[in-house]
Design a protein around this motif. Sequence first.
Motif, PDB file in Angstrom:
ATOM      1  N   ASP A  79     -57.946 -28.435 -24.744  1.00  0.00           N
ATOM      2  CA  ASP A  79     -57.881 -27.161 -24.623  1.00  0.00           C
ATOM      3  C   ASP A  79     -58.018 -26.270 -23.917  1.00  0.00           C
ATOM      4  OD1 ASP A  79     -59.816 -27.804 -25.544  1.00  0.00           O
ATOM      5  OD2 ASP A  79     -60.316 -25.962 -27.255  1.00  0.00           O
ATOM      6  N   LEU A  80     -58.510 -27.113 -22.352  1.00  0.00           N
ATOM      7  CA  LEU A  80     -59.132 -26.565 -21.633  1.00  0.00           C
ATOM      8  C   LEU A  80     -58.579 -24.729 -20.798  1.00  0.00           C
ATOM      9  CD1 LEU A  80     -61.111 -26.116 -19.863  1.00  0.00           C
ATOM     10  CD2 LEU A  80     -60.048 -27.600 -18.180  1.00  0.00           C
ATOM     11  N   GLU A  81     -57.069 -25.040 -20.968  1.00  0.00           N
ATOM     12  CA  GLU A  81     -56.065 -24.143 -20.522  1.00  0.00           C
ATOM     13  C   GLU A  81     -56.713 -22.630 -21.615  1.00  0.00           C
ATOM     14  OE1 GLU A  81     -55.504 -24.191 -17.485  1.00  0.00           O
ATOM     15  OE2 GLU A  81     -56.316 -26.257 -17.291  1.00  0.00           O
ATOM     16  N   THR A  82     -56.632 -23.144 -22.951  1.00  0.00           N
ATOM     17  CA  THR A  82     -57.070 -21.859 -23.444  1.00  0.00           C
ATOM     18  C   THR A  82     -57.969 -21.504 -24.289  1.00  0.00           C
ATOM     19  OG1 THR A  82     -56.605 -23.289 -25.406  1.00  0.00           O
ATOM     20  CG2 THR A  82     -54.166 -22.494 -24.526  1.00  0.00           C
ATOM     21  N   LYS A 119     -65.519 -22.184 -16.700  1.00  0.00           N
ATOM     22  CA  LYS A 119     -63.948 -22.671 -17.052  1.00  0.00           C
ATOM     23  C   LYS A 119     -62.699 -22.985 -15.259  1.00  0.00           C
ATOM     24  CE  LYS A 119     -59.185 -21.699 -19.176  1.00  0.00           C
ATOM     25  NZ  LYS A 119     -59.077 -21.157 -20.353  1.00  0.00           N
ATOM     26  N   ARG A 120     -63.068 -22.482 -14.561  1.00  0.00           N
ATOM     27  CA  ARG A 120     -62.421 -22.596 -13.122  1.00  0.00           C
ATOM     28  C   ARG A 120     -63.210 -23.965 -12.194  1.00  0.00           C
ATOM     29  NH1 ARG A 120     -58.226 -23.683 -11.251  1.00  0.00           N
ATOM     30  NH2 ARG A 120     -57.529 -21.001 -12.012  1.00  0.00           N
ATOM     31  N   GLN A 174     -61.657 -26.943 -14.107  1.00  0.00           N
ATOM     32  CA  GLN A 174     -60.166 -27.225 -13.589  1.00  0.00           C
ATOM     33  C   GLN A 174     -60.105 -28.121 -12.382  1.00  0.00           C
ATOM     34  OE1 GLN A 174     -59.252 -22.922 -14.500  1.00  0.00           O
ATOM     35  NE2 GLN A 174     -58.236 -23.431 -16.163  1.00  0.00           N
TER      36      GLN A 174
END
Length: 256
Positions: A71-74, A234-235, A238
């Motif tokens: 669920d990394l994107e959210t 988070k970046r 990613q």
Amino acid sequence: MSGVSAGPVALERDGDAAVLWLDRAERGNALGPELVEALDAAIDAALAGGARLVVLRGRGRNFCTGFDLADLETATEGDLALRMIRVELLLQRISMLPVTTMAIAGGRVLGAGADLFAACDHRVALLGASFAFPGPAFGLVLGTGRLAGLVGDTAARRLLLAGAPVGADAALSLGLASAVLEEGQVPDALLAAARSAARLDAATVAALHGRTRRADDDADLAALARSVARPGLKRRIQDYRAAVLAARPSKAGAPA
């Protein structure tokens, strides 16, 4: 052997041993919040049931492939930081349990999964297993004191700075693994560990754990908190994931 399922963790009892199976093979048994909570609850159940040996295993091909970032994107940076801190607290608990612990790991053992392996007393690498600590590549400082206490400062730095996988034999040579076995040898190893664990009472095991660890739990937790509090967590994750995917060989016939 009797067993119960606790969602993403299945508990099997065999005499004095409680085998806790990470049961999310489709996710590589990666440590998401639900699995971490279930593992904590399964440990409670094992202790309440009188287990003297707690064994960690993984269903499917891989023992544990690290953090579950499906669920990394959210997810928010706060979500990510909290789940990483929660994993560290679980690792600290496992390393100080008043019972003997054992991890039996095959396949890929990555990141927080490798830290889970390292937190146990007996660390059995199955033939073909590989171990890696890629967290520093996205700025994460997790479990470093425990790892250094296990393999020494120089070897820990080498593993953490390189982030490259090492095989079962290399893990044994470093002291990360305490044994390398074939799958068929596991039942005998479990039996021997259970017999040994049954000789010791909880107070003795707790005292031995307290006096044979070099790790400073508070310092490890503080180092982790500082690393996840840096802006851009988070970046960084990613970017790391994108680099890993880009480095994988293309499948035959697939576009470059």
